[in-house]
Design an enzyme around this catalytic site. Structure first.
Site, PDB file in Angstrom:
ATOM      1  N   THR A 140       0.817  -1.214   0.000  1.00 13.69           N
ATOM      2  CA  THR A 140       0.000   0.000   0.000  1.00 13.69           C
ATOM      3  C   THR A 140       0.850   1.263   0.000  1.00 13.69           C
ATOM      4  O   THR A 140       0.476   2.274  -0.600  1.00 13.69           O
ATOM      5  CB  THR A 140      -0.938   0.010   1.221  1.00 13.69           C
ATOM      6  OG1 THR A 140      -1.834  -1.096   1.134  1.00 13.69           O
ATOM      7  CG2 THR A 140      -1.747   1.289   1.293  1.00 13.69           C
ATOM      8  N   THR A 198       1.163  -4.203   4.349  1.00 11.94           N
ATOM      9  CA  THR A 198       0.901  -4.479   5.762  1.00 11.94           C
ATOM     10  C   THR A 198       0.218  -5.825   6.004  1.00 11.94           C
ATOM     11  O   THR A 198       0.335  -6.384   7.095  1.00 11.94           O
ATOM     12  CB  THR A 198       0.031  -3.372   6.382  1.00 11.94           C
ATOM     13  OG1 THR A 198      -1.192  -3.260   5.654  1.00 11.94           O
ATOM     14  CG2 THR A 198       0.778  -2.042   6.365  1.00 11.94           C
ATOM     15  N   ASP A 199      -0.499  -6.364   5.018  1.00  8.99           N
ATOM     16  CA  ASP A 199      -1.307  -7.557   5.273  1.00  8.99           C
ATOM     17  C   ASP A 199      -0.477  -8.758   5.704  1.00  8.99           C
ATOM     18  O   ASP A 199      -0.909  -9.557   6.534  1.00  8.99           O
ATOM     19  CB  ASP A 199      -2.133  -7.920   4.045  1.00  8.99           C
ATOM     20  CG  ASP A 199      -3.311  -6.987   3.839  1.00  8.99           C
ATOM     21  OD1 ASP A 199      -3.558  -6.132   4.711  1.00  8.99           O
ATOM     22  OD2 ASP A 199      -3.998  -7.101   2.792  1.00  8.99           O
ATOM     23  N   SER A 207       0.866  -7.065  -0.655  1.00  9.28           N
ATOM     24  CA  SER A 207       1.208  -8.076   0.352  1.00  9.28           C
ATOM     25  C   SER A 207       0.327  -9.322   0.348  1.00  9.28           C
ATOM     26  O   SER A 207       0.805 -10.391   0.737  1.00  9.28           O
ATOM     27  CB  SER A 207       1.245  -7.453   1.750  1.00  9.28           C
ATOM     28  OG  SER A 207       0.010  -6.899   2.108  1.00  9.28           O
TER      29      SER A 207
END
Length: 341
Positions: free
Chosen positions: A28, A97-98, A64
Site C-alpha cells: 500500500t 501491511t497484510d 502483500s
C-alpha cells in the site's frame, strides 16, 4: 519468479555518513490509487522528504496478499548481502501491511547480523491526503541509523511504534494504528524524531536459508467442525500443519482422530490459537506428549507456520521442532519512561 522484477538501483546523495539501504517490495505504501503497487522507491523517498544519504533498490512490486515464500527467500538473500557491506549502517524494507508480520518473522529467523533491519509499510496509499507512508518511512530510516536498534533482531515501525518481529501482528483492517504486539508489547517508539528501543530480547533460533520452503497449511477451528473438512490430509499428506485451535489451542473431538492420524503418518502438527493473544501451553487442552503434537507457545497461526516451514526444511523432528517453538516465546515491556525486560 512470479511477481519479482529485475533489480533496479538509485541513490539519494546527502551529507550524513550513515548509509541506509532501502529495499522496496511494493504494498500500500507504493500504491497510487489502484489496487496494485506502482510507485517506485525513488518517489517514495522524495515523498518522505529524505535529506540524508540513502541507497535504494526496487527489489519487487508486490501487494502483500500476493507475497509468497519464494519472495521471502529473495528478500532474505538480498538483506544478507546488503547488511554485510561495511558502508551500510542499516536496512529498511518497504512492504505491504497484510503479510508484513510473516515476512518480518521469517527474516528474524534467518538474519544473522547485528545491524538494524527495519520493515515499514502504510495503511493509506501514497495518493491519499491522510497517507501515513512518508512519515513511517522517515521513522524507519531514523531507526535503521540508530545505535539503539543494533542487535535487536528485525523490527517494524508504523505509527511511531517500534515492535519486534516475533510478536507484532496486524490487529485492525483500516486504522493507521493497525499493529500491536499482544504478548510482549512495543519494544520502542519514535519520540520527537528520536528512536528509543528497549534492551535486547532473548535471542531467537536462527536457520540457514533453505533453497525452498515446504507447503504448510493452516487449519482454522470453528464450531461444528467435521472430519470431512480435513479430507485433503489423507491425499496431500503435508510435512507439517498448523491447527489454529479455539482458546488455548483446543482441537474438537470430532476431528481429533483425523489430526492424530496425520501426526502418526509423519506430519508435524503444531497447535496454535485463533484468539490472537496468549500462549498455547504444552499438554494443556490436548495431550501433546501422547499425540506427538507441538505447542506453539505465543506464536499466532501465521507465525507458527513460518517457523514450522523452516523446521521442516531443516529436517527437524517433532522434539526438535518443539524446542524451536519454546525458544520463540518471551516477554518484555516498553514505556515512555523507560524500558525493562
Amino acid at each position: 519468479m512470479k511477481n519479482v522484477v529485475g533489480f533496479g538501483h538509485a541513490s539519494v546523495r546527502i551529507d550524513d555518513p550513515k548509509l541506509v539501504v532501502v529495499l522496496a517490495t511494493g504494498g500500500t505504501i507504493a500504491q497510487d490509487g489502484a489496487r496494485t503497487a506502482t510507485i517506485g522507491v525513488e518517489t517514495l523517498l522524495q515523498l518522505s522528504g529524505i535529506d540524508r544519504e540513502v541507497e535504494c533498490l526496487q527489489l519487487m512490486q508486490v501487494t502483500s496478499p500476493n507475497i509468497r515464500p519464494e519472495h521471502w527467500l529473495v528478500l532474505a538473500e538480498q538483506v544478507a548481502i546488503v547488511a554485510a557491506r561495511p558502508d551500510v549502517s542499516g536496512v529498511v524494507i518497504t512492504h505491504g501491511t497484510d503479510t508484513l508480520e510473516e515476512t518480518a518473522f521469517f527474516l528474524d529467523l534467518t538474519y544473522r547480523g547485528t545491524k538494524p533491519i527495519v520493515i515499514v509499510g502504510a495503511m493509506r496509499p501514497s495518493h491519499s491526503l491522510e497517507s501515513d507512508g512518508p512519515l513511517n518511512l522517515r521513522h524507519a530510516i531514523m531507526l535503521a541509523r540508530s545505535p539503539e536498534a543494533r542487535n535487536r533482531g528485525v523490527l517494524t515501525v508504523l505509527n511511531a511504534r517500534v515492535q519486534a518481529a516475533r510478536d507484532v501482528t496486524k490487529r485492525h483492517s483500516v486504522d493507521v494504528d493497525a499493529f500491536d504486539s499482544p504478548n510482549i508489547g512495543d519494544v520502542g517508539a519514535i519520540e520527537n524524531d528520536k528512536p528509543r528501543v528497549a534492551a535486547p530480547l532473548d535471542a531467537l533460533p536462527h536457520f540457514l536459508l533453505p533453497s525452498a520452503l515446504p507447503p504448510i497449511p493452516v487449519i482454522y477451528a470453528y464450531a461444528g467442525q467435521e472430519p470431512e473438512t480435513l479430507s485433503f490430509l489423507a491425499s496431500a499428506r503435508p510435512p507439517g500443519l498448523v491447527f489454529a485451535g479455539t482458546g488455548g489451542g483446543s482441537i474438537p473431538d470430532a476431528i481429533l482422530p483425523t489430526v492424530q492420524r496425520a501426526a502418526q503418518e509423519g506430519t508435524i502438527v503444531v497447535r496454535s490459537s485463533r484468539t490472537g493473544a496468549g500462549a498455547v501451553a504444552r499438554n494443556a487442552e490436548v495431550d501433546d506428549d501422547a499425540n506427538g503434537f507441538v505447542a506453539a507457545g505465543t506464536l499466532n497461526p501465521q507465525k507458527a507456520r513460518v517457523l514450522l516451514m523452516l523446521c521442516v526444511a531443516a529436517g527437524f523432528d517433532t522434539r526438535r521442532t518443539q524446542e524451536m517453538f519454546a525458544k520463540c516465546s518471551g516477554a518484555t515491556e516498553f514505556s515512555t519512561t523507560g524500558a525493562t525486560r
